[in-house]
Design a protein around this motif. Structure first.
Motif, PDB file in Angstrom:
ATOM      1  N   HIS A 192       1.459   1.408   4.540  1.00 39.56           N
ATOM      2  CA  HIS A 192       1.564   1.157   5.976  1.00 39.56           C
ATOM      3  C   HIS A 192       2.806   1.890   6.481  1.00 39.56           C
ATOM      4  O   HIS A 192       3.472   2.592   5.723  1.00 39.56           O
ATOM      5  CB  HIS A 192       1.652  -0.342   6.240  1.00 39.56           C
ATOM      6  CG  HIS A 192       0.632  -1.131   5.460  1.00 39.56           C
ATOM      7  ND1 HIS A 192      -0.715  -1.092   5.733  1.00 39.56           N
ATOM      8  CD2 HIS A 192       0.779  -1.958   4.382  1.00 39.56           C
ATOM      9  CE1 HIS A 192      -1.366  -1.859   4.870  1.00 39.56           C
ATOM     10  NE2 HIS A 192      -0.482  -2.392   4.041  1.00 39.56           N
ATOM     11  N   TYR A 205       4.149  -1.743   2.098  1.00 41.83           N
ATOM     12  CA  TYR A 205       3.100  -1.363   1.155  1.00 41.83           C
ATOM     13  C   TYR A 205       2.335  -2.611   0.731  1.00 41.83           C
ATOM     14  O   TYR A 205       2.895  -3.708   0.699  1.00 41.83           O
ATOM     15  CB  TYR A 205       3.713  -0.715  -0.098  1.00 41.83           C
ATOM     16  CG  TYR A 205       4.575   0.482   0.203  1.00 41.83           C
ATOM     17  CD1 TYR A 205       4.063   1.769   0.121  1.00 41.83           C
ATOM     18  CD2 TYR A 205       5.904   0.326   0.604  1.00 41.83           C
ATOM     19  CE1 TYR A 205       4.851   2.871   0.422  1.00 41.83           C
ATOM     20  CE2 TYR A 205       6.700   1.421   0.906  1.00 41.83           C
ATOM     21  CZ  TYR A 205       6.166   2.694   0.807  1.00 41.83           C
ATOM     22  OH  TYR A 205       6.947   3.775   1.116  1.00 41.83           O
ATOM     23  N   THR A 206       1.061  -2.424   0.396  1.00 45.50           N
ATOM     24  CA  THR A 206       0.307  -3.499  -0.230  1.00 45.50           C
ATOM     25  C   THR A 206       0.163  -3.129  -1.696  1.00 45.50           C
ATOM     26  O   THR A 206      -0.278  -2.020  -2.024  1.00 45.50           O
ATOM     27  CB  THR A 206      -1.097  -3.672   0.396  1.00 45.50           C
ATOM     28  OG1 THR A 206      -0.953  -3.962   1.788  1.00 45.50           O
ATOM     29  CG2 THR A 206      -1.838  -4.825  -0.260  1.00 45.50           C
ATOM     30  N   SER A 217      -0.927  -4.478  -5.838  1.00 45.73           N
ATOM     31  CA  SER A 217      -1.791  -5.403  -6.577  1.00 45.73           C
ATOM     32  C   SER A 217      -1.368  -5.449  -8.041  1.00 45.73           C
ATOM     33  O   SER A 217      -1.040  -4.411  -8.642  1.00 45.73           O
ATOM     34  CB  SER A 217      -3.248  -4.943  -6.482  1.00 45.73           C
ATOM     35  OG  SER A 217      -4.073  -5.697  -7.356  1.00 45.73           O
ATOM     36  N   GLU A 231      -3.342  -9.250  -4.126  1.00 48.42           N
ATOM     37  CA  GLU A 231      -2.773  -8.163  -3.338  1.00 48.42           C
ATOM     38  C   GLU A 231      -1.699  -8.744  -2.431  1.00 48.42           C
ATOM     39  O   GLU A 231      -1.930  -9.748  -1.755  1.00 48.42           O
ATOM     40  CB  GLU A 231      -3.861  -7.467  -2.512  1.00 48.42           C
ATOM     41  CG  GLU A 231      -4.842  -6.693  -3.368  1.00 48.42           C
ATOM     42  CD  GLU A 231      -5.793  -5.837  -2.553  1.00 48.42           C
ATOM     43  OE1 GLU A 231      -5.668  -5.829  -1.307  1.00 48.42           O
ATOM     44  OE2 GLU A 231      -6.655  -5.180  -3.162  1.00 48.42           O
ATOM     45  N   LEU A 240       1.796  -8.022   0.262  1.00 44.64           N
ATOM     46  CA  LEU A 240       2.578  -7.134   1.110  1.00 44.64           C
ATOM     47  C   LEU A 240       3.963  -6.978   0.494  1.00 44.64           C
ATOM     48  O   LEU A 240       4.559  -7.970   0.038  1.00 44.64           O
ATOM     49  CB  LEU A 240       2.688  -7.714   2.523  1.00 44.64           C
ATOM     50  CG  LEU A 240       3.102  -6.721   3.620  1.00 44.64           C
ATOM     51  CD1 LEU A 240       2.038  -5.653   3.809  1.00 44.64           C
ATOM     52  CD2 LEU A 240       3.352  -7.450   4.930  1.00 44.64           C
ATOM     53  N   SER A 241       4.485  -5.770   0.457  1.00 41.78           N
ATOM     54  CA  SER A 241       5.771  -5.544  -0.199  1.00 41.78           C
ATOM     55  C   SER A 241       6.621  -4.533   0.562  1.00 41.78           C
ATOM     56  O   SER A 241       6.124  -3.788   1.407  1.00 41.78           O
ATOM     57  CB  SER A 241       5.548  -5.034  -1.627  1.00 41.78           C
ATOM     58  OG  SER A 241       4.864  -3.798  -1.593  1.00 41.78           O
ATOM     59  N   GLN A 259      -6.080   4.044   1.308  1.00 43.64           N
ATOM     60  CA  GLN A 259      -6.220   2.756   0.640  1.00 43.64           C
ATOM     61  C   GLN A 259      -7.010   2.912  -0.650  1.00 43.64           C
ATOM     62  O   GLN A 259      -7.865   3.791  -0.758  1.00 43.64           O
ATOM     63  CB  GLN A 259      -6.927   1.763   1.564  1.00 43.64           C
ATOM     64  CG  GLN A 259      -8.268   2.251   2.083  1.00 43.64           C
ATOM     65  CD  GLN A 259      -8.753   1.468   3.274  1.00 43.64           C
ATOM     66  OE1 GLN A 259      -8.456   0.299   3.404  1.00 43.64           O
ATOM     67  NE2 GLN A 259      -9.507   2.108   4.159  1.00 43.64           N
TER      68      GLN A 259
END
Length: 361
Positions: free
Chosen positions: A38, A42-43, A45, A50, A52-53, A247
Motif C-alpha cells: 500500500h 504492507y500486508t 502473511s 494476513e 497490516l504492517s 497483490q
C-alpha cells in the motif's frame, strides 16, 4: 517450527530461502511474506493470517533506493503484535528474483514490481494489442531477473486456429524455446491449458498492458468474480486499469499469482544480461563483426547490419534491440550519476554538521 514451516510452504517458502535465514533471527522474529503493498504500509502473511504492517525506522531511514524497500512476494523477518493484528517488518530476506523497471516519466530510478517470482506470464491479447516489440521488452525484463517467461495469448476466441498458429510461429522465430499458450477467458478448455502448467508452491506473475484480460484470468483461476474488471474501448482496443496495486493471490491448486497493474510505459534500466538472452541471435551475429567494440550502427564489417540487409534478421527486431540498448545505457549512466550526486551531498551534509558541532552550535 513444523506447523510454522508447513504454513510457510503453502505460500511458497522453500529450502533455498531457509538456507539464507540466520538461525539466531528465528529466535527474535517470525518469517512472513509480503502479499500486498500500500502507500505507507504492507500486508504480510505467515501462512495462517494476513496482517497490516509497517517498516521499522531503521529501514525507512537507511534505504537509498526503492530496491531496498519490500515488494510483493518478498520474504521478511517481522514481529507480530496484539494477537496477530499488527506487525513490524525488521528485515527483507535475500531474493531469488526481483522484477523491476525504470520509474515511469523522466525520473531515473527503479520501480519494484514483484520479488521471488518463479514464472512470468507475459499476457498479450490476440487483437490490436498484440505487439512483438512490446513482447521483447517484457522478455528482457523477465530474462534479466532470471525468471522463466511464458507467453499467454488471450482472447484466442477472436481468431481462427490457423492465424493463431502463425502468430505463435512468429514468436518462436525470435525465441525458439519460449513456451506460448493461446487461451480465452470465455473457453474452459483453453483455460485448462493455463491451469495445467501451474504448480503448487510456485509463484507466478502476470505482466501485460491494461485490457489484455489479466484480472479476468485471475477470477477464472479462482473460480469466482473476486476482482473488478473493466471493459475495453471498442474504438481503440485499449483497456483501463482494473488492478490498482500489486497483490499476491493463493489459488486452490496451491499455486500463487501476483497480479500487477497494466504498464503503459516499460522502460528498462541495467538489463545487459536480459538483452543478451532475449536477443541471443543478434549477440551470436556480433561474434562475426570485424571490430570487437562494434555498436552495430554504421560500422564497416558489421555482421548484424549485413544480416539486416540480406533479410536474415528482421529490421524491426534490430531497431528495437538498438533502441533498448541505448535506452538502458542512458538510464544506467543517469542512475549512477544521480547516486554519485546523492552520495556527495550526503558527505557535504555530514561535513557541515561536524563543523557546526565543533563550533558549539
Amino acid at each position: 517450527m513444523d506447523n510454522e514451516s508447513n504454513n510457510l510452504e503453502k505460500i511458497g517458502f522453500d529450502k533455498w530461502l531457509l538456507e539464507r535465514v540466520p538461525a539466531e533471527s528465528l529466535e527474535q522474529f517470525e518469517i512472513a511474506r509480503v502479499v500486498a503493498v500500500h502507500k505507507d504500509s504492507y500486508t504480510i502473511s505467515n501462512g495462517e493470517v494476513e496482517v497490516l504492517s509497517e517498516l521499522i525506522g531503521k529501514i525507512l531511514f537507511s534505504a537509498n533506493s526503492p530496491v531496498e524497500y519490500p515488494a510483493v512476494g518478498d520474504w521478511v523477518l517481522a514481529n507480530f503484535y496484539d494477537n496477530n493484528t499488527f506487525a513490524i517488518i525488521h528485515k527483507i530476506l535475500p531474493r531469488k528474483s526481483l522484477l523491476k523497471r525504470k520509474t515511469p516519466g523522466k525520473k531515473v530510478d527503479f520501480q519494484l514490481i514483484a520479488a521471488n517470482i518463479d514464472v512470468a506470464f507475459i499476457v498479450q491479447s490476440l487483437n490490436e494489442n498484440f505487439n512483438l516489440r512490446r513482447l521483447e521488452r517484457y522478455l528482457v525484463m523477465a530474462n534479466e531477473s532470471q525468471i522463466q517467461p511464458i507467453v499467454l495469448l488471450s482472447k484466442s476466441d477472436l481468431l481462427d486456429n490457423e492465424v493463431i498458429t502463425g502468430i505463435t510461429e512468429d514468436i518462436n522465430k525470435i525465441m525458439p524455446n519460449l513456451r506460448v499458450i493461446p487461451f480465452s477467458n470465455k473457453n474452459d478448455s483453453c483455460l485448462d491449458n493455463v491451469k495445467g502448467i501451474m504448480q503448487a508452491g510456485l509463484t507466478y506473475c502476470l505482466l501485460g498492458s491494461s485490457g489484455v484480460g489479466k484480472t479476468t484470468l485471475i477470477n477464472n483461476l479462482l473460480g469466482e468474480e473476486k476482482y473488478i474488471t473493466k471493459t475495453v474501448s471498442k474504438k481503440e482496443s485499449k483497456g483501463k486499469h482494473a488492478t490498482t496495486h500489486r497483490q499476491l493471490i493463493k489459488l486452490d491448486s496451491g499455486a500463487l499469482v501476483v497480479d500487477t497493474p497494466g504498464m503503459r510505459e516499460l522502460g528498462n534500466l541495467s538489463v545487459a544480461s536480459g538483452l543478451e538472452e532475449t536477443f541471443s541471435d543478434i549477440f551470436e551475429l556480433s561474434e562475426k563483426c570485424r571490430f570487437r567494440n562494434c555498436k552495430h550502427v554504421n560500422e564497416k564489417g558489421c555482421a548484424v547490419l549485413n544480416a539486416v540487409e540480406d533479410g536474415q534478421l528482421s529490421a524491426k527486431r534490430y531497431q528495437n534491440y538498438i533502441k533498448m540498448t541505448k535506452e538502458s545505457t542512458f538510464n544506467e549512466m543517469s542512475y549512477f550519476e544521480k547516486k554519485k550526486k546523492n552520495k556527495q551531498f550526503g558527505k557535504f551534509v555530514k561535513t557541515v554538521m561536524k563543523h557546526k558541532k565543533s563550533r558549539g552550535y
